[in-house]
Design a protein around this motif. Structure first.
Motif, PDB file in Angstrom:
ATOM      1  N   PHE A 120       0.852  -1.182   0.000  1.00  0.00           N
ATOM      2  CA  PHE A 120       0.000   0.000   0.000  1.00  0.00           C
ATOM      3  C   PHE A 120       0.889   1.233   0.000  1.00  0.00           C
ATOM      4  CE2 PHE A 120      -2.303   3.155   2.746  1.00  0.00           C
ATOM      5  CZ  PHE A 120      -3.347   3.411   1.884  1.00  0.00           C
ATOM      6  N   ASP A 121       0.711   2.136  -0.956  1.00  0.00           N
ATOM      7  CA  ASP A 121       1.524   3.355  -0.887  1.00  0.00           C
ATOM      8  C   ASP A 121       0.657   4.613  -0.840  1.00  0.00           C
ATOM      9  OD1 ASP A 121       0.770   3.269  -3.467  1.00  0.00           O
ATOM     10  OD2 ASP A 121       2.755   3.462  -4.358  1.00  0.00           O
ATOM     11  N   GLY A 122      -0.519   4.476  -0.255  1.00  0.00           N
ATOM     12  CA  GLY A 122      -1.374   5.647  -0.050  1.00  0.00           C
ATOM     13  C   GLY A 122      -0.966   6.373   1.217  1.00  0.00           C
ATOM     14  N   ALA A 123      -1.875   7.177   1.736  1.00  0.00           N
ATOM     15  CA  ALA A 123      -1.603   7.956   2.939  1.00  0.00           C
ATOM     16  C   ALA A 123      -1.238   7.022   4.086  1.00  0.00           C
ATOM     17  CB  ALA A 123      -2.828   8.777   3.306  1.00  0.00           C
ATOM     18  N   LYS A 124      -0.161   7.353   4.790  1.00  0.00           N
ATOM     19  CA  LYS A 124       0.323   6.481   5.863  1.00  0.00           C
ATOM     20  C   LYS A 124      -0.484   6.702   7.133  1.00  0.00           C
ATOM     21  CE  LYS A 124       3.698   4.428   3.652  1.00  0.00           C
ATOM     22  NZ  LYS A 124       2.842   4.247   2.451  1.00  0.00           N
ATOM     23  N   SER A 125      -1.699   6.243   7.107  1.00  0.00           N
ATOM     24  CA  SER A 125      -2.558   6.368   8.275  1.00  0.00           C
ATOM     25  C   SER A 125      -3.493   5.169   8.288  1.00  0.00           C
ATOM     26  CB  SER A 125      -3.349   7.677   8.183  1.00  0.00           C
ATOM     27  OG  SER A 125      -4.680   7.493   8.569  1.00  0.00           O
ATOM     28  N   ALA A 127      -6.396   4.855   9.653  1.00  0.00           N
ATOM     29  CA  ALA A 127      -7.789   5.227   9.403  1.00  0.00           C
ATOM     30  C   ALA A 127      -8.032   5.349   7.904  1.00  0.00           C
ATOM     31  CB  ALA A 127      -8.109   6.545  10.098  1.00  0.00           C
ATOM     32  N   SER A 128      -7.096   5.984   7.214  1.00  0.00           N
ATOM     33  CA  SER A 128      -7.245   6.180   5.776  1.00  0.00           C
ATOM     34  C   SER A 128      -7.143   4.858   5.034  1.00  0.00           C
ATOM     35  CB  SER A 128      -6.171   7.158   5.303  1.00  0.00           C
ATOM     36  OG  SER A 128      -6.238   7.323   3.931  1.00  0.00           O
ATOM     37  N   SER A 130      -7.726   1.801   6.166  1.00  0.00           N
ATOM     38  CA  SER A 130      -8.841   0.887   6.418  1.00  0.00           C
ATOM     39  C   SER A 130     -10.119   1.369   5.735  1.00  0.00           C
ATOM     40  CB  SER A 130      -9.068   0.694   7.913  1.00  0.00           C
ATOM     41  OG  SER A 130      -9.865   1.720   8.413  1.00  0.00           O
ATOM     42  N   ALA A 131     -10.198   2.682   5.441  1.00  0.00           N
ATOM     43  CA  ALA A 131     -11.364   3.168   4.705  1.00  0.00           C
ATOM     44  C   ALA A 131     -11.289   2.725   3.252  1.00  0.00           C
ATOM     45  CB  ALA A 131     -11.425   4.689   4.784  1.00  0.00           C
ATOM     46  N   LEU A 132     -10.082   2.465   2.771  1.00  0.00           N
ATOM     47  CA  LEU A 132      -9.915   2.070   1.370  1.00  0.00           C
ATOM     48  C   LEU A 132     -10.020   0.577   1.149  1.00  0.00           C
ATOM     49  CD1 LEU A 132      -6.953   4.163  -0.038  1.00  0.00           C
ATOM     50  CD2 LEU A 132      -9.277   4.105  -0.877  1.00  0.00           C
ATOM     51  N   GLY A 135      -6.116  -4.092   3.937  1.00  0.00           N
ATOM     52  CA  GLY A 135      -4.755  -4.123   4.466  1.00  0.00           C
ATOM     53  C   GLY A 135      -3.799  -4.903   3.579  1.00  0.00           C
TER      54      GLY A 135
END
Lengths: 295, 445
Positions: A120-125, A127-128, A130-132, A135
């Motif tokens: 995963f290389d999206g926002a390192k959070s 919450a963000s 798990s919304a996408l 894991g």
């Protein structure tokens, strides 16, 4: 002395006196009578403003204490029983003693136990992420590892372990304020009763998949086999959604459930090493497998 | 004259690699897994059990509310099991898994290609057939179509917009459908008009599909009520609110539905599915999916049965290229990366995109330089940089005040940001949290 100077002094003094009278009157008229005990209680509180009590801060908690007639619903997890006793003394009420608690992470899916299937290389959070999606591993219930819990911990009690990819709780520093419980989007933190000698037994898993699917995505996942449930003499274990849960109020730390767990998802902490029964040969497993091979 | 929406928008490279490829039927898979929630709203209720024999078109899960819809078997065979399978979100959801044996259709379904134009059915009967056939918006949002066709009391539709924009790069399924099934789409449009009671329909098509525009114009030459509107090429013109603005010039107010300005928008794929459902009794059991990517051997448009694993589609397009870095379900702008090729095709799958490794990576995130590009390109007039910061700082009430719920998640802001900031990631998070807060507030009152 010129007459102008006298006038100036007189007029200024008059304005000053009038202003002082108005100020005094206004302050008397609009004075808010605040219970002095609020300040006393705030003094007694640890002043962490962590929100673990459910109020906006220590001041708000102090106000709530003064407003209530009994303290049973109010508890400062950081200050603990001593602090509540002091508050009860100030208010002349009965202090409710609560067992101290500590946060535990209900996931043991380290990099070794739960290999990554994608990156995963999206926002390192957390919450963000798990919304996408679920894991980076096959387990949709486990720790995402971006440290949202570490960010919210005000007491420096949580740290990411780079080797395992999981956060670790420092029992000494943890005040059970519950900030990590709220922050974790996968709901992996649980506040458990502190047991003698800081001993702990808990199911370090939240995977609700059926046995085979759970085991496939993580070696140490609870597969809901019921073995621990059957062996527990104190009815401390409940089974729900293919997942075991140990109630820390009922658990007597007998350790019977730990060896029966086929995946090792039940974790024991701070226990002395298990004694090997007398008469048993060293390395019982290899000896046993040898005999079966011959047979 | 070319029309477009005024505010914002970007123009990503089009890459319509499969535009010249005719729609091919994908051979039947050996097993299908059909999720019971393939639409927005309540999941359908399973009505079959293990071991049941089903035919193509058999209802296997029934609508469980107003915003919900039926699910039909897309193959004939035996129900193997009802189990949780991974969907494109990566979470396991309930699905019906069927072993395929032959291709036997339910009685009464017309599988021929003959075009039937005339119908004696009235609006109510048309709507009932659409509901029974489990039609949802095929543009990707999968909103149950019968709901769109039942305007809330006090509101009436004035114009029907047919969305043939296909503004996402790479995707060509709607384009091919217009070229090959144009007459059916027009028939479907008329059915939708009858159901809504409107006498005006506009088909919006972006100007990068001149053949589709000509084809639809030819087909509507004798249809005074239906017109074709060529549109400037601009993303996200396929968004409902953007299309309404482009075609009618009307602006849908914040938080309102298109019906508030008298418009109802349906995708061309939906119009085709409506035609098949009403005229041929055919439920929604298959759809066109574009399989594409720069390294893909044969980018193609495939007619796929719902529930087919994505692996089969990739195989049909010449296999997975070695340099694939990411597999996306949907278009490159709004699609979702999938983690396994076992994910089934659902009613909302418009494309499978294989992105090369070198293009799949995000660049390093740098600080916001306040250039305001995200604000300029936002088609909804929002301030993405601000909404992102509010999400980071957990200022949910403030982001609600700043209309975070208006975000259509088109990704124009992230696409244009010179600092590679994950704007949409955080805005999505804000949207999710705020919608939870709104729901909690509603349940309290």
């Amino acid at each position: 002395m010129s007459i102008t100077l006298i006038y100036t002094v007189v007029v200024l003094s008059a304005i000053g006196i009038i202003a002082a009278i108005i100020l005094y009157y206004v302050s008397q008229k609009f004075m808010v009578h605040e219970d002095p005990r609020i300040d006393q209680i705030e003094e007694a509180l640890p002043g962490a403003n962590c929100g673990g009590c459910g109020y906006a801060g220590c001041r708000a908690f102090a106000e709530a204490c003064v407003a209530e007639n009994e303290l049973s619903d109010l508890f400062c997890p950081v200050g603990g029983n001593d602090c509540m006793k002091e508050i009860a003394g100030i208010l002349g009420l009965e202090a409710v003693q609560k067992a101290p608690k500590v946060a535990v992470l209900r996931c043991n899916g380290t990099c070794d136990h739960r290999p990554k299937t994608n990156a995963f290389d999206g926002a390192k959070s957390c919450a963000s992420a798990s919304a996408l999606y679920s894991g980076e591993t096959g387990c949709a219930f486990g720790c995402l590892g971006y440290g949202d819990c570490v960010d919210v911990c005000d007491f420096d009690a949580l740290h990411m372990n780079p080797a395992t990819g999981l956060p670790e709780v420092d029992d000494e520093k943890c005040t059970a304020c519950g900030a990590c419980v709220d922050a974790c989007p996968k709901d992996l933190f649980e506040l458990r009763k502190k047991m003698p000698k800081d001993r702990k037994i808990y199911v370090a898993c939240r995977n609700e998949d059926k046995g085979a699917a759970a085991k496939k995505s993580c070696e140490v996942a609870c597969i809901g086999c019921n073995k621990c449930f059957k062996v527990c003499p104190f009815d401390a274990i409940t089974m729900e959604n293919n997942l075991a849960f140990i109630d820390s109020d009922k658990c007597k730390l007998c350790r019977k459930c730990v060896p029966v767990c086929p995946t090792g998802s039940i974790i024991e902490v701070n226990f002395p090493p298990r004694k090997i029964k007398t008469g048993q040969v060293a390395e019982p497993t290899s000896a046993g497998s040898d005999t079966t091979d011959k047979a | 004259m070319l029309k477009t929406f005024k505010m914002g928008g970007v123009h990503p490279a089009e890459n319509k690699l499969s535009a010249g490829k005719a729609i091919e039927k994908l051979p039947l898979p050996t097993t299908v897994s059909i999720p019971v929630a393939q639409h927005i709203g309540a999941p359908a209720t399973v009505v079959v059990k293990r071991g049941d024999e089903v035919k193509v078109g058999t209802v296997i899960a029934q609508s469980s509310g107003f915003v919900s819809t039926n699910i039909h078997s897309s193959v004939s065979g035996k129900v193997k099991k009802i189990d949780d399978v991974m969907d494109s979100s990566g979470y396991r959801k309930k699905a019906i898994i069927i072993d395929v044996a032959g291709d036997e259709w339910e009685q009464g379904i017309d599988t021929s290609d003959t075009l039937i134009k005339e119908t004696h059915l009235n609006a109510k009967e048309i709507n009932a057939k659409i509901l029974a056939a489990g039609i949802v918006g095929l543009g990707g949002a999968t909103f149950p179509t019968h709901v769109k066709l039942s305007p809330p009391p006090g509101m009436t539709a004035e114009v029907l917009l047919i969305n043939g924009v296909e503004c996402e790069p790479y995707l060509t399924s709607d384009h091919r459908l217009m070229l090959e099934k144009g007459a059916e789409i027009i028939a479907g449009t008329k059915l939708l008009m009858k159901s809504l009671g409107v006498n005006k329909a506009v088909i919006g098509i972006e100007n990068n599909k001149p053949d589709a525009i000509t084809r639809m114009q030819d087909l509507t030459a004798n249809e005074p009520e239906i017109s074709v509107q060529p549109l400037k090429v601009k993303y996200p013109q396929g968004g409902e609110k953007q299309l309404i603005k482009a075609v009618t010039g009307k602006e849908v107010p914040s938080g309102a539905l298109p019906i508030a300005v008298g418009a109802v928008v349906n995708n061309v794929g939906t119009a085709f599915a409506v035609y098949e459902a009403v005229m041929k009794n055919k439920p929604l059991v298959e759809r066109v999916v574009t399989v594409t990517g720069k390294s893909v051997k044969e980018p193609s448009n495939l007619m796929v049965r719902i529930g087919t694993p994505v692996t089969d589609l990739v195989e049909a397009a010449g296999g997975m290229p070695e340099d694939t870095g990411k597999v996306i379900s949907g278009g490159p702008m709004m699609g979702r990366a999938i983690t396994t090729l076992e994910v089934p095709v659902t009613k909302g799958t418009s494309g499978i995109l294989l992105i090369r490794d070198e293009e799949a990576k995000r660049n390093e995130v740098e600080p916001c330089i306040r250039c305001g590009k995200c604000v300029t390109v936002c088609p909804m007039g929002l301030e993405p940089y601000l909404l992102m910061t509010m999400s980071e700082k957990k200022l949910w009430e403030r982001s609600e005040d700043r209309h975070v719920m208006d975000c259509i998640e088109c990704g124009s802001c992230s696409f244009t940001c010179p600092s590679n900031r994950p704007l949409l990631d955080y805005i999505r998070l804000g949207k999710g949290t705020v919608s939870k807060l709104i729901r909690a507030r509603k349940s309290q009152n």
